[in-house]
Design a protein around this motif. Structure first.
Motif, PDB file in Angstrom:
ATOM      1  N   ALA A 164      27.176 -28.611  18.538  1.00  0.00           N
ATOM      2  CA  ALA A 164      27.267 -29.398  17.312  1.00  0.00           C
ATOM      3  C   ALA A 164      27.711 -28.548  16.129  1.00  0.00           C
ATOM      4  O   ALA A 164      27.285 -28.773  14.994  1.00  0.00           O
ATOM      5  N   ARG A 165      28.583 -27.562  16.396  1.00  0.00           N
ATOM      6  CA  ARG A 165      29.012 -26.669  15.325  1.00  0.00           C
ATOM      7  C   ARG A 165      30.503 -26.802  15.010  1.00  0.00           C
ATOM      8  O   ARG A 165      31.088 -25.936  14.362  1.00  0.00           O
ATOM      9  N   SER A 166      31.119 -27.881  15.460  1.00  0.00           N
ATOM     10  CA  SER A 166      32.574 -27.986  15.335  1.00  0.00           C
ATOM     11  C   SER A 166      33.029 -28.040  13.882  1.00  0.00           C
ATOM     12  O   SER A 166      34.046 -27.444  13.528  1.00  0.00           O
ATOM     13  N   ARG A 167      32.299 -28.745  13.030  1.00  0.00           N
ATOM     14  CA  ARG A 167      32.715 -28.813  11.626  1.00  0.00           C
ATOM     15  C   ARG A 167      32.637 -27.422  10.993  1.00  0.00           C
ATOM     16  O   ARG A 167      33.530 -27.006  10.245  1.00  0.00           O
ATOM     17  N   GLU A 168      31.585 -26.682  11.315  1.00  0.00           N
ATOM     18  CA  GLU A 168      31.449 -25.322  10.799  1.00  0.00           C
ATOM     19  C   GLU A 168      32.601 -24.440  11.258  1.00  0.00           C
ATOM     20  O   GLU A 168      33.180 -23.678  10.456  1.00  0.00           O
ATOM     21  N   ILE A 169      32.957 -24.533  12.547  1.00  0.00           N
ATOM     22  CA  ILE A 169      34.051 -23.708  13.072  1.00  0.00           C
ATOM     23  C   ILE A 169      35.375 -24.138  12.458  1.00  0.00           C
ATOM     24  O   ILE A 169      36.245 -23.304  12.170  1.00  0.00           O
ATOM     25  N   GLY A 183      44.738 -21.662  13.836  1.00  0.00           N
ATOM     26  CA  GLY A 183      44.410 -23.032  14.182  1.00  0.00           C
ATOM     27  C   GLY A 183      43.011 -23.193  14.740  1.00  0.00           C
ATOM     28  O   GLY A 183      42.237 -22.233  14.859  1.00  0.00           O
ATOM     29  N   PHE A 184      42.692 -24.440  15.095  1.00  0.00           N
ATOM     30  CA  PHE A 184      41.362 -24.854  15.550  1.00  0.00           C
ATOM     31  C   PHE A 184      41.483 -25.561  16.897  1.00  0.00           C
ATOM     32  O   PHE A 184      42.466 -26.248  17.171  1.00  0.00           O
ATOM     33  N   ASP A 185      40.450 -25.384  17.729  1.00  0.00           N
ATOM     34  CA  ASP A 185      40.460 -25.884  19.104  1.00  0.00           C
ATOM     35  C   ASP A 185      39.046 -26.314  19.484  1.00  0.00           C
ATOM     36  O   ASP A 185      38.072 -25.864  18.872  1.00  0.00           O
ATOM     37  N   ILE A 186      38.922 -27.191  20.472  1.00  0.00           N
ATOM     38  CA  ILE A 186      37.632 -27.392  21.121  1.00  0.00           C
ATOM     39  C   ILE A 186      37.828 -27.167  22.616  1.00  0.00           C
ATOM     40  O   ILE A 186      38.907 -27.416  23.164  1.00  0.00           O
ATOM     41  N   ALA A 187      36.779 -26.666  23.276  1.00  0.00           N
ATOM     42  CA  ALA A 187      36.870 -26.360  24.706  1.00  0.00           C
ATOM     43  C   ALA A 187      35.520 -26.593  25.356  1.00  0.00           C
ATOM     44  O   ALA A 187      34.516 -26.872  24.694  1.00  0.00           O
ATOM     45  N   GLY A 188      35.504 -26.464  26.682  1.00  0.00           N
ATOM     46  CA  GLY A 188      34.293 -26.706  27.455  1.00  0.00           C
ATOM     47  C   GLY A 188      34.493 -27.889  28.374  1.00  0.00           C
ATOM     48  O   GLY A 188      35.581 -28.473  28.439  1.00  0.00           O
ATOM     49  N   ALA A 189      33.452 -28.256  29.097  1.00  0.00           N
ATOM     50  CA  ALA A 189      33.550 -29.362  30.054  1.00  0.00           C
ATOM     51  C   ALA A 189      33.964 -30.648  29.351  1.00  0.00           C
ATOM     52  O   ALA A 189      33.363 -31.046  28.352  1.00  0.00           O
ATOM     53  N   GLU A 190      35.022 -31.301  29.874  1.00  0.00           N
ATOM     54  CA  GLU A 190      35.527 -32.520  29.242  1.00  0.00           C
ATOM     55  C   GLU A 190      34.646 -33.733  29.519  1.00  0.00           C
ATOM     56  O   GLU A 190      34.381 -34.542  28.631  1.00  0.00           O
ATOM     57  N   ALA A 201      35.358 -32.824  12.268  1.00  0.00           N
ATOM     58  CA  ALA A 201      35.994 -31.510  12.261  1.00  0.00           C
ATOM     59  C   ALA A 201      37.512 -31.639  12.251  1.00  0.00           C
ATOM     60  O   ALA A 201      38.206 -30.949  11.487  1.00  0.00           O
ATOM     61  N   PHE A 202      38.029 -32.528  13.093  1.00  0.00           N
ATOM     62  CA  PHE A 202      39.481 -32.693  13.158  1.00  0.00           C
ATOM     63  C   PHE A 202      40.031 -33.283  11.862  1.00  0.00           C
ATOM     64  O   PHE A 202      41.099 -32.878  11.387  1.00  0.00           O
ATOM     65  N   GLU A 203      39.307 -34.223  11.290  1.00  0.00           N
ATOM     66  CA  GLU A 203      39.754 -34.813  10.032  1.00  0.00           C
ATOM     67  C   GLU A 203      39.792 -33.753   8.929  1.00  0.00           C
ATOM     68  O   GLU A 203      40.720 -33.713   8.120  1.00  0.00           O
ATOM     69  N   TYR A 204      38.790 -32.878   8.909  1.00  0.00           N
ATOM     70  CA  TYR A 204      38.767 -31.815   7.899  1.00  0.00           C
ATOM     71  C   TYR A 204      39.966 -30.891   8.057  1.00  0.00           C
ATOM     72  O   TYR A 204      40.645 -30.561   7.067  1.00  0.00           O
ATOM     73  N   VAL A 205      40.248 -30.468   9.285  1.00  0.00           N
ATOM     74  CA  VAL A 205      41.361 -29.544   9.517  1.00  0.00           C
ATOM     75  C   VAL A 205      42.678 -30.175   9.078  1.00  0.00           C
ATOM     76  O   VAL A 205      43.501 -29.535   8.409  1.00  0.00           O
ATOM     77  N   ARG A 206      42.881 -31.437   9.441  1.00  0.00           N
ATOM     78  CA  ARG A 206      44.135 -32.100   9.061  1.00  0.00           C
ATOM     79  C   ARG A 206      44.237 -32.262   7.548  1.00  0.00           C
ATOM     80  O   ARG A 206      45.311 -32.097   6.967  1.00  0.00           O
ATOM     81  N   GLN A 207      43.112 -32.583   6.914  1.00  0.00           N
ATOM     82  CA  GLN A 207      43.135 -32.749   5.456  1.00  0.00           C
ATOM     83  C   GLN A 207      43.463 -31.437   4.752  1.00  0.00           C
ATOM     84  O   GLN A 207      43.997 -31.442   3.635  1.00  0.00           O
ATOM     85  N   GLN A 208      43.165 -30.332   5.416  1.00  0.00           N
ATOM     86  CA  GLN A 208      43.452 -29.017   4.840  1.00  0.00           C
ATOM     87  C   GLN A 208      44.821 -28.489   5.268  1.00  0.00           C
ATOM     88  O   GLN A 208      45.131 -27.313   5.049  1.00  0.00           O
ATOM     89  N   GLN A 230      45.592 -39.607  19.682  1.00  0.00           N
ATOM     90  CA  GLN A 230      45.623 -40.767  18.788  1.00  0.00           C
ATOM     91  C   GLN A 230      44.413 -40.880  17.871  1.00  0.00           C
ATOM     92  O   GLN A 230      44.495 -41.521  16.825  1.00  0.00           O
ATOM     93  N   TRP A 231      43.288 -40.292  18.264  1.00  0.00           N
ATOM     94  CA  TRP A 231      42.116 -40.315  17.397  1.00  0.00           C
ATOM     95  C   TRP A 231      41.944 -39.004  16.638  1.00  0.00           C
ATOM     96  O   TRP A 231      41.596 -39.012  15.461  1.00  0.00           O
ATOM     97  N   CYS A 232      42.183 -37.897  17.325  1.00  0.00           N
ATOM     98  CA  CYS A 232      41.864 -36.590  16.730  1.00  0.00           C
ATOM     99  C   CYS A 232      43.074 -35.880  16.149  1.00  0.00           C
ATOM    100  O   CYS A 232      42.929 -34.848  15.494  1.00  0.00           O
ATOM    101  N   GLY A 233      44.262 -36.406  16.400  1.00  0.00           N
ATOM    102  CA  GLY A 233      45.460 -35.853  15.773  1.00  0.00           C
ATOM    103  C   GLY A 233      45.865 -34.487  16.250  1.00  0.00           C
ATOM    104  O   GLY A 233      46.368 -33.667  15.470  1.00  0.00           O
ATOM    105  N   ALA A 234      45.677 -34.202  17.547  1.00  0.00           N
ATOM    106  CA  ALA A 234      46.035 -32.885  18.075  1.00  0.00           C
ATOM    107  C   ALA A 234      47.533 -32.630  17.925  1.00  0.00           C
ATOM    108  O   ALA A 234      48.354 -33.489  18.244  1.00  0.00           O
TER     109      ALA A 234
END
Length: 371
Positions: A164-169, A183-190, A201-208, A230-234
């Motif tokens: 639960a630290r994605s916004r911080e990262i 850039g920013f990424d998420i990883a681990g078991a899908e 977190a994704f919205e923050y990165v895109r806004q910046q 389509q949701w996270c804007g990768a």
């Protein structure tokens, strides 16, 4: 009439491909340590859970565990490498060696990712983790340059999708973007951890006005890819192999028909960070000949070729490209196409990308083609 001044193209083999200027977008710091470094760092920090301290046996153990056909089993191997990367010196050493190893492999631009939250068990805070890694990249780049090997490295900060630290990262990625983070990424078991859990977190990165790549479509299918795009804007898809589930090929050699998601990704030129050997090891593809990269390359998706985890999969970008050329009959033009695709898709400025393509990549491949 043939050009009498043209040279004979270099044969495609590991030696010649190593000389080719290459671009790497998907490589994990904790998956690319030298096996000897793992053993030395374990001894220095008192970590006694390695399966063996014999370098050859440990390398074989990592490969065997990775080659289990299970993403979950594959991810277990990182317990050992992360355990020895809990100090500033260890992180700096690993990053410096990564830069040197990639430069020695002919990589001229790389984006190496790591999860700061995984390296705080020894008392470091996340800013110190990032600083140690970026310092290591600088040291390794300078050492490579002293040997005449040019490389530019950017860091990708990864958040773990089960945490639960994605916004911080994400905020850290923006805070450090002028000193080496690209850039920013998420990883681990899908499975069970969709990217939409981290929308803020994704919205923050895109806004910046920053960049996002998301591990998606590796062990899980189209819903993971659809959410990531389509949701996270990768901007890019980490792996993305399961996009072939939205492509229908009638019979042997039939005309492929693209579903709406596959067509959108191809039409929009969304880069696919494909990692063939890793995908074989995690069971995402049964063999290299049957890997979706063959079809996706033929259909001209924006395919890039990557290593993922060089230690676990015992691979390099040279071995990945050489194996693809041997399996699919690719020539220098296709290997250059993979490389230019990756450089176009890098998370650095347009001027720098263009300069690397025109001044380094194209001349390098022209020399190998004998043109």
């Amino acid at each position: 009439m043939a050009d009498p001044t043209a040279e004979t193209p270099a044969p495609i083999n590991s030696d010649s491909v190593r000389r080719a200027p290459k671009v790497l977008l998907h490589d994990h710091l904790d998956g690319g340590l030298r096996v000897g470094t793992v053993i030395e760092l374990a001894r220095e920090c008192g970590y006694d859970k390695l399966p063996t301290t014999d370098p050859g046996e440990l390398a074989a153990w990592f490969l065997g565990a990775a080659h289990s056909g299970s993403l979950e089993r594959y991810l277990e191997t990182f317990g050992h490498t992360v355990a020895v990367l809990q100090t500033r010196d260890a992180l700096t050493r690993a990053a410096a060696e990564a830069a040197e190893d990639l430069a020695a492999d002919g990589v001229v631009y790389a984006e190496v990712r790591f999860a700061p939250e995984l390296h705080v068990e020894g008392g470091l805070d996340v800013d110190a983790v990032i600083g140690a890694v970026l310092n290591g990249f600088r040291i390794g780049t300078e050492k490579a340059a002293a040997r005449g090997q040019r490389i530019r490295i950017g860091a990708l900060l990864t958040a773990m999708r089960h945490a639960a630290r994605s916004r911080e990262i994400a905020e850290l990625a923006v805070r450090h973007r002028d000193v080496g983070v690209v850039g920013f990424d998420i990883a681990g078991a899908e499975k069970g951890f969709p990217p939409t859990r981290h929308l803020d977190a994704f919205e923050y990165v895109r806004q910046q006005n920053a960049h996002v790549t998301i591990h998606a479509g590796e062990a899980f299918g189209l819903p993971s890819i659809w959410e990531a795009i389509q949701w996270c804007g990768a901007d890019r898809l980490g792996h993305g192999v399961r996009i072939v589930d939205d492509i229908t090929v009638e019979g042997d050699g039939g005309t492929p028909r693209l579903g709406r998601l596959a067509a959108w990704i191809r039409d929009s030129r969304v880069p696919l960070e494909m990692c063939p050997t890793s995908n074989l090891h995690t069971g995402a593809a049964p063999s290299l000949a049957e890997h979706p990269i063959g079809l996706l390359t033929r259909l001209r998706f924006r395919v890039t070729v990557n290593t993922d985890n060089r230690l676990m999969s015992d691979c390099s970008l040279t071995s990945e490209l050489t194996d693809l050329a041997e399996t699919f009959g690719y020539g220098w033009d296709t290997l250059q196409w993979f490389t230019v695709n990756a450089m176009k898709s890098a998370f650095i400025g347009f001027d720098e990308r263009l300069a690397l393509i025109e001044d380094v990549i194209k001349p390098g491949y022209a020399a190998l083609r004998g043109t």
